[in-house]
Each structure stands twice: as structure tokens, then as C-alpha cells.
Design a protein around this motif. Sequence first.
Motif: not given
Length: 110
Positions: A33-38, A63-68
Motif C-alpha cells: 500500500g505504501e509503495a503504491g502511495e509513492v 514521508g511516504e518512503l518512511g512509511d515504506v
Amino acid sequence: MEIGEYSKQAKKTAVYPDKGEGNFVYPALGLAGEAGEVAEKIKKILRDDGGELTTSKREQLSGELGDVLWYWATLCRELNLDPAEVARRNVEKLNDRAERGCIKGSGDRR
Ligand SMILES: [Mg+2]
């Protein structure tokens, strides 16, 4: 920050069903999901901003890469894998491929 320390810190904020009991499904889905957000943010940079990477968009991607990273570290933990060892082995694999001239191409075992 060293990856092992990051993993310890990430563990403190992990809240999901069967945490720490080998529940690899939850963090695997979160990682995807987070990779999708990136990917989505980058898509919108192309669509809405003509491909220009602004400071604001770079910060959002950070921020998104941090989530990843959080889900990656959490998935490592649920799989009982040492994140530092996963990272070390990946570098070793890529260096080996580079030395043999097969960075390009496809297949996990090239
Ligand atoms: Mg996110």
C-alpha cells in the motif's frame, strides 16, 4: 540512523492484530500500500506538475518512503529476519551481479 535501531524504534509504534506472532500478512499488505502511495504521488507529479519535483513534493515523497521503510522493517521482524542482514545480503547480491556484468536483465537467480 542505523537500520537495526530504526527497526527497534518502529516496533514501538506497531499496532495490528497478532503483532509479533509471525503475522507477515499485515505488514506485507501495508508495504504494498505504501509503495503504491509513492507511485501515486510520482504519477501526480507527472500529470499535474509536468514532472517538476518541487521541494514540497520531495518532502511528501520522503514521508511516504518512511512509511515504506516502517512496513519493510516490520515485515522483516514478522518473518524473523534481521533487517541489517537483509540489507547486507542485498548489497552482496547486487555487487556480485555487477562484478559478473548482469545487473541488467531479469530473473531472481541471475
Ligand atoms: Mg503513507
